[in-house]
Design an enzyme around this catalytic site. Structure first.
Site, PDB file in Angstrom:
ATOM      1  N   THR A 113     100.690 -40.652   3.907  1.00  0.00           N
ATOM      2  CA  THR A 113      99.533 -40.123   3.211  1.00  0.00           C
ATOM      3  C   THR A 113      99.388 -40.869   1.894  1.00  0.00           C
ATOM      4  O   THR A 113     100.384 -41.307   1.302  1.00  0.00           O
ATOM      5  CB  THR A 113      99.675 -38.607   2.958  1.00  0.00           C
ATOM      6  OG1 THR A 113      98.450 -38.082   2.433  1.00  0.00           O
ATOM      7  CG2 THR A 113     100.793 -38.290   1.976  1.00  0.00           C
TER       8      THR A 113
ATOM      9  N   CYS B  32      99.541 -27.804   1.279  1.00  0.00           N
ATOM     10  CA  CYS B  32     100.773 -28.289   0.654  1.00  0.00           C
ATOM     11  C   CYS B  32     101.151 -29.645   1.243  1.00  0.00           C
ATOM     12  O   CYS B  32     100.994 -29.880   2.436  1.00  0.00           O
ATOM     13  CB  CYS B  32     101.920 -27.317   0.895  1.00  0.00           C
ATOM     14  SG  CYS B  32     101.644 -25.651   0.259  1.00  0.00           S
TER      15      CYS B  32
ATOM     16  N   THR C  72      93.075 -49.213   0.915  1.00  0.00           N
ATOM     17  CA  THR C  72      94.016 -48.106   0.748  1.00  0.00           C
ATOM     18  C   THR C  72      93.392 -46.725   0.934  1.00  0.00           C
ATOM     19  O   THR C  72      94.082 -45.781   1.300  1.00  0.00           O
ATOM     20  CB  THR C  72      94.679 -48.159  -0.645  1.00  0.00           C
ATOM     21  OG1 THR C  72      93.676 -48.013  -1.656  1.00  0.00           O
ATOM     22  CG2 THR C  72      95.441 -49.458  -0.839  1.00  0.00           C
TER      23      THR C  72
ATOM     24  N   THR D  26      90.641 -53.692  -0.838  1.00  0.00           N
ATOM     25  CA  THR D  26      90.851 -54.226  -2.184  1.00  0.00           C
ATOM     26  C   THR D  26      91.596 -55.539  -2.185  1.00  0.00           C
ATOM     27  O   THR D  26      91.304 -56.435  -2.991  1.00  0.00           O
ATOM     28  CB  THR D  26      91.619 -53.194  -3.041  1.00  0.00           C
ATOM     29  OG1 THR D  26      90.824 -52.013  -3.165  1.00  0.00           O
ATOM     30  CG2 THR D  26      91.929 -53.738  -4.416  1.00  0.00           C
TER      31      THR D  26
END
Length: 353
Positions: A166, A288, A95, A11
């Site tokens: 992450t 999780c 990203t 981007t």
């Protein structure tokens, strides 16, 4: 000091087209305007004398990235480092899969003398209110700080270890997180005053004495058949069996909590056992964001542990997937690969307690 910038696409350098955003911005011109010669340096960049720029060919949207794309970046980094071994490198990347690439680079570049900082932006550099300038300047500050080793990711004011990041948001400027490990550093509101988590800012890239990278130059990434399989309430054993046929080389099984699967579901545990018996490595991760996988902590995780499945400890999904690809590229498979998943290569998991 010079910093070398490698532009891979994403981007940050895109422009509008009839087909949507595509690569096309004048990145070199933008960088020269961002860091004009002869003008006072921005705070925190006083020691930056110049930047150089190369671009991968072809540039890609990071959603199209593959392990071969990771290898192209590794080779570009190593080629530059061969001529300029102490020169920091900044990688500009999309990203969507930046955290996968960040982890992959951290495994393949253990021992590199200079730091590698990966960054990008949520909005193109030409968009009003873009985060491109803040992220690039932050990555440059990290690169020349002398406090970072290995691979790190800078985004939204946070400097994260390469194997610990992450993507947490597709729109927020604070788009990346490190759910288990604390950030290496936080940039202040002025962008120049940083709070460092530890004295040296290490990105945790020290190799394990038994890791493949400690023994030899790692073999290149290539595309291997690693499947990511999510557990969900009501998933059937027949569906799991079908998803594992034909048998992949490795399975990242995203389970509940600390590594639990619906073990009462007829045929489900047996399907996983057959995959392991057939030679696939089955690695159990958690759905999780913050978890430490402990197979056997509950009965619902014990059966697959007895069959030979292993846990990812506190690795992110991105770190676990890239690690499986890396180990397969080194020639590991089956039980040997599964066992190696629990040994740290570049700080991607916490030491066993």
């Amino acid at each position: 000091m010079n910093v070398h910038i490698i532009y891979t696409g994403g981007t940050i350098g895109m422009v509008d087209s009839p087909q949507g955003l595509v690569p096309g911005a004048d990145l070199a011109g933008w960088l020269s305007g961002l860091l004009p010669p002869g003008r006072p340096a921005a705070p925190g960049l006083e020691s930056l004398a110049s930047t150089s720029l190369t671009a991968l060919e072809p540039l890609i949207d990071s959603s199209n990235a593959t392990p071969e794309s990771w290898q192209a970046i590794v080779e570009e980094v190593r080629a530059h480092a061969a001529e300029h071994p102490a020169e920091p490198i900044v990688v500009l990347h999309g990203t969507d899969t930046m955290a996968y690439t960040s982890a992959a680079l951290s495994y393949a570049l253990v021992g590199l003398e200079a730091p590698v900082i990966i960054t990008g932006s949520q909005l193109p550099l030409g968009a009003e209110g873009s985060d491109a300038e803040a992220n690039v300047l932050g990555a440059l500050r990290a690169a020349i700080s002398g406090r970072v080793s290995g691979v790190a990711l800078f985004f939204g004011g946070l400097l994260l270890a390469g194997g610990r990041a992450t993507k947490s948001s597709s729109w927020d400027f604070a788009g990346f997180a490190s759910p288990v490990a604390p950030p290496l550093a936080r940039a202040g509101s002025d962008g120049a005053s940083w709070e460092w988590a530890q004295a040296d800012g290490s990105a945790g890239s020290e190799a394990s004495p038994t890791s493949p990278t400690a023994r030899a130059t790692p073999r290149p990434y290539a595309r291997h058949d690693v499947v990511v399989l999510d557990m969900a309430p009501g998933i059937t054993g027949a569906r799991v069996a079908a998803l594992l046929d034909p048998l992949p080389e490795a399975v990242i099984l995203r389970a509940f909590g600390v590594g639990n699967v619906p073990s009462d579901e007829p045929g489900l545990t047996e399907a996983i056992e057959r995959a392991i018996d057939g030679g696939a490595a089955v690695v159990v991760a958690s759905q999780c964001h913050q978890a430490e996988v402990i197979l056997g902590h509950y009965d619902t995780g014990d059966a697959i542990a007895r069959a030979g499945a292993v846990g990812t400890a506190d690795m992110t999904l991105e770190a676990a997937y890239a690690k499986a690809q890396f180990l397969l590229a080194q020639g590991l498979a089956g039980a040997e690969l599964a066992e190696a998943m629990g040994r740290p290569i570049a700080g991607e998991l916490s030491p066993r307690r």
